[in-house]
Design a protein around this motif. Structure first.
Motif, PDB file in Angstrom:
ATOM      1  N   GLY A   1       0.806  -1.229   0.000  1.00 47.07           N
ATOM      2  CA  GLY A   1       0.000   0.000   0.000  1.00 47.07           C
ATOM      3  C   GLY A   1       0.829   1.264   0.000  1.00 47.07           C
ATOM      4  N   ARG A   2       2.108   1.178  -0.404  1.00 43.58           N
ATOM      5  CA  ARG A   2       2.945   2.383  -0.388  1.00 43.58           C
ATOM      6  C   ARG A   2       3.411   2.775  -1.785  1.00 43.58           C
ATOM      7  N   ALA A   3       2.750   2.217  -2.824  1.00 46.15           N
ATOM      8  CA  ALA A   3       3.053   2.640  -4.196  1.00 46.15           C
ATOM      9  C   ALA A   3       1.919   3.567  -4.629  1.00 46.15           C
ATOM     10  N   ASP A   4       0.996   3.074  -5.465  1.00 47.72           N
ATOM     11  CA  ASP A   4      -0.138   3.924  -5.837  1.00 47.72           C
ATOM     12  C   ASP A   4      -1.278   3.717  -4.832  1.00 47.72           C
ATOM     13  N   ASN A   5      -2.087   4.734  -4.620  1.00 52.97           N
ATOM     14  CA  ASN A   5      -3.197   4.577  -3.670  1.00 52.97           C
ATOM     15  C   ASN A   5      -4.408   4.050  -4.447  1.00 52.97           C
ATOM     16  N   SER A   6      -4.283   2.803  -4.922  1.00 52.57           N
ATOM     17  CA  SER A   6      -5.287   2.219  -5.819  1.00 52.57           C
ATOM     18  C   SER A   6      -6.575   1.847  -5.096  1.00 52.57           C
ATOM     19  N   LEU A   7      -6.485   1.643  -3.788  1.00 52.79           N
ATOM     20  CA  LEU A   7      -7.604   1.159  -2.968  1.00 52.79           C
ATOM     21  C   LEU A   7      -8.050  -0.238  -3.405  1.00 52.79           C
ATOM     22  N   ARG A   8      -7.173  -0.954  -4.091  1.00 50.96           N
ATOM     23  CA  ARG A   8      -7.522  -2.313  -4.502  1.00 50.96           C
ATOM     24  C   ARG A   8      -6.581  -3.288  -3.792  1.00 50.96           C
ATOM     25  N   ALA A   9      -7.181  -4.247  -3.085  1.00 52.64           N
ATOM     26  CA  ALA A   9      -6.385  -5.230  -2.349  1.00 52.64           C
ATOM     27  C   ALA A   9      -5.645  -6.137  -3.326  1.00 52.64           C
ATOM     28  N   THR A  10      -4.428  -6.516  -2.967  1.00 56.61           N
ATOM     29  CA  THR A  10      -3.675  -7.436  -3.834  1.00 56.61           C
ATOM     30  C   THR A  10      -4.429  -8.765  -3.972  1.00 56.61           C
ATOM     31  N   VAL A  11      -5.039  -9.214  -2.880  1.00 53.95           N
ATOM     32  CA  VAL A  11      -5.706 -10.520  -2.933  1.00 53.95           C
ATOM     33  C   VAL A  11      -6.918 -10.478  -3.873  1.00 53.95           C
ATOM     34  N   GLU A  12      -7.481  -9.275  -4.069  1.00 45.99           N
ATOM     35  CA  GLU A  12      -8.587  -9.155  -5.038  1.00 45.99           C
ATOM     36  C   GLU A  12      -8.073  -9.243  -6.473  1.00 45.99           C
ATOM     37  N   CYS A  13      -6.832  -8.837  -6.678  1.00 40.39           N
ATOM     38  CA  CYS A  13      -6.251  -8.874  -8.034  1.00 40.39           C
ATOM     39  C   CYS A  13      -5.863 -10.300  -8.430  1.00 40.39           C
ATOM     40  N   LEU A  14      -5.661 -11.140  -7.416  1.00 43.12           N
ATOM     41  CA  LEU A  14      -5.044 -12.449  -7.658  1.00 43.12           C
ATOM     42  C   LEU A  14      -5.818 -13.382  -8.595  1.00 43.12           C
ATOM     43  N   PRO A  15      -7.135 -13.597  -8.395  1.00 49.88           N
ATOM     44  CA  PRO A  15      -7.809 -14.632  -9.196  1.00 49.88           C
ATOM     45  C   PRO A  15      -7.703 -14.412 -10.712  1.00 49.88           C
ATOM     46  N   ASP A  16      -7.880 -13.172 -11.187  1.00 50.19           N
ATOM     47  CA  ASP A  16      -7.786 -12.907 -12.631  1.00 50.19           C
ATOM     48  C   ASP A  16      -6.377 -13.172 -13.153  1.00 50.19           C
ATOM     49  N   ILE A  17      -5.399 -12.851 -12.324  1.00 44.32           N
ATOM     50  CA  ILE A  17      -3.997 -13.042 -12.745  1.00 44.32           C
ATOM     51  C   ILE A  17      -3.679 -14.543 -12.850  1.00 44.32           C
ATOM     52  N   VAL A  18      -4.139 -15.284 -11.851  1.00 46.40           N
ATOM     53  CA  VAL A  18      -3.906 -16.741 -11.854  1.00 46.40           C
ATOM     54  C   VAL A  18      -4.556 -17.368 -13.092  1.00 46.40           C
ATOM     55  N   LYS A  19      -5.764 -16.884 -13.390  1.00 40.35           N
ATOM     56  CA  LYS A  19      -6.493 -17.409 -14.547  1.00 40.35           C
ATOM     57  C   LYS A  19      -5.701 -17.139 -15.841  1.00 40.35           C
ATOM     58  N   GLN A  20      -5.193 -15.937 -15.949  1.00 43.16           N
ATOM     59  CA  GLN A  20      -4.437 -15.560 -17.146  1.00 43.16           C
ATOM     60  C   GLN A  20      -3.127 -16.346 -17.246  1.00 43.16           C
ATOM     61  N   ALA A  21      -2.464 -16.546 -16.101  1.00 41.82           N
ATOM     62  CA  ALA A  21      -1.120 -17.157 -16.137  1.00 41.82           C
ATOM     63  C   ALA A  21      -1.161 -18.635 -16.533  1.00 41.82           C
ATOM     64  N   ARG A  22      -2.248 -19.304 -16.237  1.00 42.92           N
ATOM     65  CA  ARG A  22      -2.400 -20.732 -16.573  1.00 42.92           C
ATOM     66  C   ARG A  22      -1.128 -21.548 -16.274  1.00 42.92           C
ATOM     67  N   GLY A  23      -0.572 -21.332 -15.093  1.00 42.11           N
ATOM     68  CA  GLY A  23       0.571 -22.123 -14.653  1.00 42.11           C
ATOM     69  C   GLY A  23       1.893 -21.728 -15.297  1.00 42.11           C
ATOM     70  N   ARG A  24       1.914 -20.640 -16.072  1.00 43.08           N
ATOM     71  CA  ARG A  24       3.169 -20.270 -16.743  1.00 43.08           C
ATOM     72  C   ARG A  24       4.081 -19.392 -15.889  1.00 43.08           C
ATOM     73  N   LEU A  25       3.606 -18.968 -14.734  1.00 42.52           N
ATOM     74  CA  LEU A  25       4.399 -18.098 -13.849  1.00 42.52           C
ATOM     75  C   LEU A  25       4.394 -18.655 -12.433  1.00 42.52           C
ATOM     76  N   VAL A  26       5.492 -18.472 -11.723  1.00 40.00           N
ATOM     77  CA  VAL A  26       5.462 -18.687 -10.275  1.00 40.00           C
ATOM     78  C   VAL A  26       4.860 -17.403  -9.686  1.00 40.00           C
ATOM     79  N   ILE A  27       3.830 -17.563  -8.850  1.00 38.68           N
ATOM     80  CA  ILE A  27       3.127 -16.358  -8.368  1.00 38.68           C
ATOM     81  C   ILE A  27       3.265 -16.220  -6.853  1.00 38.68           C
ATOM     82  N   GLU A  28       3.880 -15.109  -6.450  1.00 37.46           N
ATOM     83  CA  GLU A  28       3.933 -14.747  -5.035  1.00 37.46           C
ATOM     84  C   GLU A  28       2.908 -13.655  -4.827  1.00 37.46           C
ATOM     85  N   LEU A  29       2.221 -13.675  -3.673  1.00 38.18           N
ATOM     86  CA  LEU A  29       1.305 -12.585  -3.311  1.00 38.18           C
ATOM     87  C   LEU A  29       1.762 -11.978  -1.984  1.00 38.18           C
TER      88      LEU A  29
END
Ligand SMILES: Cc1cc2nc3c(=O)[nH]c(=O)nc-3n(C[C@H](O)[C@H](O)[C@H](O)COP(=O)(O)O)c2cc1C
Length: 428
Positions: free
Chosen positions: A327-355
């Motif tokens: 929360g110290r970069a942009d004040n997006s008001l969007r939780a990282t955990v909310e961003c996660l599902p769409d990213i996981v769906k897109q990555a389809r196992g092609r990335l190691v994902i840390e949250l």
């Protein structure tokens, strides 16, 4: 709205009547005025509440019931300006709160009567097996919080077998940290305006044995850290005794091109040869450039959209950190955990994902894993441990999170980290 008003009134009544506040000489009326006042008044009220709760601090790591017990102890020991550096978000700190609130948007679906007697909390990242998927995130200048800084953290990471990621702006060299950890750590990169210097730093991390470089991309446009500046005003010490860049002030971000960071070990040896100035801020080609420069795996830290996850793949990244820098970069008001599902769906196992971002409980870790993260990072909490009790404090924080994760794994009927799936969550 009415419910919120009622709960606030009840909360204020509860606080105002508390003998702890009376004992501390804080009268209920003043507290009421502050809590119901402007955002700044409310900040003052919470400072008072903090002050009172500090009277009941733990005196050893073993007394902690949860990781939050370390925070007031650390606050009391860390100088105000450094505390401000730790706690600050950006603008009014709203994204720090959003990160925490994000986990409450999912509830658990516990399953019963599963034999968990062989519980496996381990996670394997880039071929290395760790005892848990809980990662120690890169965090700059750790000697600002405890004299042993990154070395104490490395020793704790060794004792509990955690992945540690070292910051570019660490106050200890990567060679010394790897020696203390007794195993490679990953190295986080902030680029500089001179490619020759950046390349030399990357090569140094590679030579030291780091298997991955984590390129942080979420601060490139800068961030407005008001809480940091406000806390620094409460510090009576002379900043310039240590900081050649002077007192933190608006417009001075504390990032690598600032004069102050040049004393950090990663910048110790000037890069041989002529400078190669960057033409402008880095773009996706920069990720490919890093990849073509090193045999280390390349991770991109600060990714929050599936579009950028896809670009990371296209430019040769092996993994990403879904992160908003706590929360110290942009004040997006969007939780990282909310961003996660769409990213996981897109990555389809092609990335190691840390949250990472706002992870404070075993249930938070469980939810992030269930939503598809391979590893889950923490930042401020291990510094609460470091600032309060050094290495022992860091170990205790990591241990508490692990224990909480074990409980939720057993209660949900999951026997391994790989087995934690979306089937164990319901959206609220
Ligand atoms: C004081 C502080 C310093 C940080 N320094 C760095 C850094 O040097 N490099 C980096 O990539 N991230 C840095 N971060 C971000 C963390 O790596 C991580 O993304 C964040 O702290 C996770 O959120 P949490 O603090 O809510 O757990 C820093 C965070 C804090 C709080």
């Amino acid at each position: 709205m009415k419910n919120a008003d009622n709960s606030r009134r009840a909360f204020v009544r509860f606080l105002a009547g508390s003998p702890l506040f009376l004992a501390a000489g804080i009268d209920g009326k003043s507290l009421h005025r502050l809590i119901t006042g402007s955002t700044r008044d409310q900040g003052e009220a919470f400072d008072l509440i903090d002050q009172v709760s500090q009277d009941r601090q733990i005196s050893s790591p073993g007394e902690a019931l949860d990781i939050f017990d370390f925070e007031p102890v650390a606050k009391a020991k860390i100088p105000p300006a450094h505390w401000g550096y730790l706690i600050t978000g950006t603008d009014d700190d709203g994204t720090i709160k959003a990160n925490r609130d994000g986990y409450a948007k999912w509830s658990l679906r516990p399953r019963r009567l599963v034999d968990w007697s062989h519980l496996d909390t381990s996670a394997t990242l880039l071929g290395h097996k760790y005892d848990t998927p809980i990662v120690i995130c890169p965090l700059g200048s750790q000697k600002a919080f405890h004299s042993e800084g990154e070395l104490a953290v490395a020793r704790a990471a060794k004792a509990k077998n955690h992945l540690q990621v070292l910051s570019t702006v660490a106050t200890t060299s990567i060679e010394d940290v790897i020696a203390a950890r007794g195993a490679p750590v990953w190295w986080q990169l902030y680029h500089t305006s001179d490619w020759n210097q950046t390349r030399a730093m990357i090569k140094r991390a590679e030579a030291a044995g780091a298997p991955a470089v984590v390129f942080t991309v979420d601060l490139i446009g800068g961030s407005n850290r008001e809480t940091m500046f406000r806390e620094a005003m409460n510090d009576t010490r002379t900043c310039t005794n240590c900081h050649s860049g002077g007192q933190p002030r608006p417009g001075v971000s504390g990032r690598v091109d600032d004069r102050d960071n040049r004393r950090k070990p990663a910048f110790a040896n000037p890069a041989p040869g002529a400078p190669i100035p960057e033409a402008g801020p880095p773009t996706w080609d920069y990720v490919k450039r890093i990849r073509d420069t090193t045999s280390m795996k390349v991770f991109v830290k600060g990714i929050l959209t599936p579009e950028d996850a896809e670009l990371a793949i296209q430019h040769g990244a092996s993994g990403i950190f879904v992160s908003n820098h706590g929360g110290r970069a942009d004040n997006s008001l969007r939780a990282t955990v909310e961003c996660l599902p769409d990213i996981v769906k897109q990555a389809r196992g092609r990335l190691v994902i840390e949250l990472d971002g706002g992870v404070r409980r075993g249930t938070d870790i469980f939810k992030a894993l269930a939503l598809g993260a391979n590893a889950v990072g923490i930042g401020r909490p291990y510094i609460w441990g470091l600032g309060s009790f050094g290495q022992e404090g860091v170990e205790a924080v990591m241990m508490i999170l692990r224990k909480e994760l074990e409980i939720v794994m057993k209660q949900c009927g999951t026997t391994s980290v790989r087995g934690i799936s979306p089937a164990y969550l319901a959206s609220r």
